[in-house]
Every structure is written in C-alpha cells, then in structure tokens.
Write an enzyme that holds these catalytic residues in place. Sequence first.
Site, PDB file in Angstrom:
ATOM      1  N   SER A 178       0.868  -1.188   0.000  1.00 55.21           N
ATOM      2  CA  SER A 178       0.000   0.000   0.000  1.00 55.21           C
ATOM      3  C   SER A 178       0.898   1.229   0.000  1.00 55.21           C
ATOM      4  CB  SER A 178      -0.869   0.007   1.265  1.00 55.21           C
ATOM      5  OG  SER A 178      -1.407   1.294   1.493  1.00 55.21           O
ATOM      6  N   TYR A 237      -1.234  -0.697  10.528  1.00 53.10           N
ATOM      7  CA  TYR A 237      -1.529  -1.144   9.151  1.00 53.10           C
ATOM      8  C   TYR A 237      -0.369  -0.756   8.228  1.00 53.10           C
ATOM      9  CZ  TYR A 237      -3.853  -0.944   4.552  1.00 53.10           C
ATOM     10  OH  TYR A 237      -4.172  -1.078   3.220  1.00 53.10           O
TER      11      TYR A 237
HETATM   12  N1  LIG Z   1      -8.960  -0.060  -0.510  1.00 50.57           N
HETATM   13  C1  LIG Z   1      -7.898   0.692  -0.586  1.00 50.57           C
HETATM   14  O1  LIG Z   1      -7.987   1.924  -0.725  1.00 50.57           O
HETATM   15  C2  LIG Z   1      -6.537   0.068  -0.505  1.00 50.57           C
HETATM   16  C3  LIG Z   1      -5.414   0.862  -0.733  1.00 50.57           C
HETATM   17  C4  LIG Z   1      -4.157   0.289  -0.685  1.00 50.57           C
HETATM   18  C5  LIG Z   1      -4.027  -1.060  -0.411  1.00 50.57           C
HETATM   19  N2  LIG Z   1      -5.146  -1.813  -0.190  1.00 50.57           N
HETATM   20  C6  LIG Z   1      -4.953  -3.220   0.088  1.00 50.57           C
HETATM   21  O2  LIG Z   1      -5.690  -3.993  -0.844  1.00 50.57           O
HETATM   22  C7  LIG Z   1      -6.117  -5.206  -0.230  1.00 50.57           C
HETATM   23  C8  LIG Z   1      -7.601  -5.376  -0.395  1.00 50.57           C
HETATM   24  O3  LIG Z   1      -8.237  -4.251   0.154  1.00 50.57           O
HETATM   25  P1  LIG Z   1      -9.802  -4.048   0.037  1.00 50.57           P
HETATM   26  O4  LIG Z   1     -10.041  -2.599   0.103  1.00 50.57           O
HETATM   27  O5  LIG Z   1     -10.336  -4.825  -1.097  1.00 50.57           O
HETATM   28  O6  LIG Z   1     -10.255  -4.718   1.434  1.00 50.57           O
HETATM   29  P2  LIG Z   1     -11.600  -5.475   1.836  1.00 50.57           P
HETATM   30  O7  LIG Z   1     -11.707  -5.322   3.311  1.00 50.57           O
HETATM   31  O8  LIG Z   1     -12.731  -5.035   0.977  1.00 50.57           O
HETATM   32  O9  LIG Z   1     -11.275  -6.984   1.469  1.00 50.57           O
HETATM   33  C9  LIG Z   1     -10.393  -7.753   2.218  1.00 50.57           C
HETATM   34  C10 LIG Z   1     -10.793  -9.209   2.106  1.00 50.57           C
HETATM   35  O10 LIG Z   1      -9.893  -9.969   2.909  1.00 50.57           O
HETATM   36  C11 LIG Z   1     -10.634 -10.918   3.637  1.00 50.57           C
HETATM   37  N3  LIG Z   1      -9.925 -11.301   4.856  1.00 50.57           N
HETATM   38  C12 LIG Z   1      -9.715 -10.552   5.962  1.00 50.57           C
HETATM   39  N4  LIG Z   1      -9.068 -11.269   6.887  1.00 50.57           N
HETATM   40  C13 LIG Z   1      -8.839 -12.506   6.350  1.00 50.57           C
HETATM   41  C14 LIG Z   1      -8.218 -13.669   6.824  1.00 50.57           C
HETATM   42  N5  LIG Z   1      -7.713 -13.748   8.054  1.00 50.57           N
HETATM   43  N6  LIG Z   1      -8.164 -14.756   6.004  1.00 50.57           N
HETATM   44  C15 LIG Z   1      -8.691 -14.705   4.753  1.00 50.57           C
HETATM   45  N7  LIG Z   1      -9.316 -13.614   4.261  1.00 50.57           N
HETATM   46  C16 LIG Z   1      -9.386 -12.522   5.051  1.00 50.57           C
HETATM   47  C17 LIG Z   1     -11.952 -10.216   3.941  1.00 50.57           C
HETATM   48  O11 LIG Z   1     -12.990 -11.146   4.288  1.00 50.57           O
HETATM   49  C18 LIG Z   1     -12.208  -9.467   2.634  1.00 50.57           C
HETATM   50  O12 LIG Z   1     -12.948 -10.261   1.719  1.00 50.57           O
HETATM   51  C19 LIG Z   1      -5.640  -5.135   1.213  1.00 50.57           C
HETATM   52  O13 LIG Z   1      -4.402  -5.795   1.330  1.00 50.57           O
HETATM   53  C20 LIG Z   1      -5.450  -3.648   1.449  1.00 50.57           C
HETATM   54  O14 LIG Z   1      -4.504  -3.406   2.462  1.00 50.57           O
HETATM   55  C21 LIG Z   1      -6.379  -1.277  -0.227  1.00 50.57           C
END
Ligand SMILES: NC(=O)c1ccc[n+]([C@@H]2O[C@H](COP(=O)([O-])OP(=O)(O)OC[C@H]3O[C@@H](n4cnc5c(N)ncnc54)[C@H](O)[C@@H]3O)[C@@H](O)[C@H]2O)c1
Length: 259
Positions: free
Chosen positions: A141, A154
Amino acid sequence: MRLQNKVALITGAGDGIGRGIAIRFAAEGAKVGVLDINEKKCHETADLIREKGGQAMPLVVDVCQPDQVQWAVETLVNKFGPINVAVNNAAVMPAGKVHETSLEDFERAVAVNLRGAFLVDREVIPIMLQQRSGSIIHMSSITGILGLPGIAIYSATKGALAALTRAMSTDYAAEGIRVNSVSPGTIDSPMLHNFVAAQRDQERIRRAFDEMHPVGRVGTIDEVANVFVFLASDEASFVTGANYTVDGGLSVKGEQPQD
Ligand SMILES: NC(=O)c1ccc[n+]([C@@H]2O[C@H](COP(=O)([O-])OP(=O)(O)OC[C@H]3O[C@@H](n4cnc5c(N)ncnc54)[C@H](O)[C@@H]3O)[C@@H](O)[C@H]2O)c1
C-alpha cells in the site's frame, strides 16, 4: 488471454480488490483459487466467475492458520494442478494512533497482513521451485511508503510486505520465481467505504480522498487489477523485486507555495 493455463491463488478474494483481481484473472484464462475467511463472499466470488464461464474454486480459510493454508494449497493443486501465481491480498486495517491501538488489534493486523503472506508463500514456493517458475505478488500500500495519519500499524505491515518482496526476490530470482508488490493509493472499495462511514463529515472526507491524489480522484479496483494481471503474466518475465505504485501520482507529489 494473458493468463491462459495458469493456476492462481488469491487471498482475500471474497470482496473488494481481491474479488476484482480474481474476476480479471479468470477472464484472462486463469484457474482461480478464491481464498477468504468470509464463507458467503468467498462462494459469491467463485459463483460470479463460473457464471461468466471461468474456472474457480472457493476455499474458505483464515490465512493466519497454517493448517488451513496448507489444506487450501493442497486442495487447489489437486483440483487445478500446480500453482503458478500467488496473490497475497487479504488484510485488515485497524485505525488509530499507536497509543490508541490495542495489543489484540496489533496482533491481528500482523497475523493477517504479514504472517498470512508468509504462510501462503511457504506453501507455494516448493511447488514453484519444482516448476522453476512462478509469480508471487504481495499487496502492499502507499501507506507502506508515506506517513499517513491514524493507521500506523496497518502501514507498518504494508511496509514490511514491500521489504519481504525485495528480500524474497533476491532469494528466488535464479530459480525462476518472481516476487513483486503493488502499492495502491486510495481505491474505491469496501475498505474505503467503511473508513468514510466511520467519519463525522463523510462528504468532506470522501472529497478530500479524491483531492489528495494528483489525478483528482481515487482509483478503481480495475485499475489495480490491471497491474496484477501484468505481474502475473509472462509479459513481466524480467520484473522481480519491484514495488508498483498505483496511486494517481500521490507518492511523488511535492508541495510548493503558490499564489
Ligand atoms: N482499498 C484501498 O484503498 C486500498 C489501498 C491500498 C491497499 N489496499 C490493500 O488492498 C487489499 C484489499 O483491500 P480491500 O479494500 O479490497 O479490502 P476489503 O476489506 O474489501 O477486502 C479484504 C478481504 O480480505 C478478507 N480477509 C480478511 N481477513 C482474512 C483472513 N484472516 N483470512 C482470509 N481472508 C481474510 C476479507 O474477508 C475481505 O474479503 C488489502 O491488502 C489492502 O490493504 C487497499
């Protein structure tokens, strides 16, 4: 079909960006293992892929649990064959400054975001070593690069994933395994929606997220998935140890006083 004949494992594929990556991978011809802790959403993603004629297997696991990860990898290999691509995307985001963060939230974030990636990598690497090829992609990220307020733990896990990527890329380059990370800026996703929903002035915060990025808006899930398709594909055959920012210019933005 840029991922024809590839078997891909994607964690956190039940929702958000992970789901978007899983759907794109399947559309590019990959057979996809959909790993998520949320049973309903895990099955939903696999169903969405199959409805469009793709191949997917839902695997309900907590990525922190070694026995569950081992089971998922074995089950996926038995169903689709050796794994070519592993995407470590599952994450949780505890909010708060360090003195406001509970030990429980700290440990959960480290367990899901970092230990989970370690456990998956540890299972898939022996399979990739046998094939002398593979692509591992860690979801880092922009928070692993920049100091953004209120999400220190985080951010620390995301910085650790970028460091893990660099070190692993060196360890496995000669064996044909590429290891890269992707660092998105803010993406229009459930994680963003939940963060905004918890704020007092939601409209202002949502606007501020758009304005923070030099392109004037947050990114889309598809814009992140595009980079994952490239890194998973053979087009990226000379790319390893890289951390791709997908952030609308946020990480290189400078500030200068203006009239
Ligand atoms: N959304 C953003 O703006 C953003 C920005 C930078 C990085 N990210 C990264 O992208 C990735 C996805 O983000 P997102 O926004 O889609 O998040 P989200 O919360 O929508 O999705 C995360 C998924 O991970 C699953 N999960 C959580 N804990 C788990 C576990 N212990 N075992 C298996 N599955 C598990 C959840 O059930 C969910 O389906 C993450 O790594 C996040 O850090 C997101």
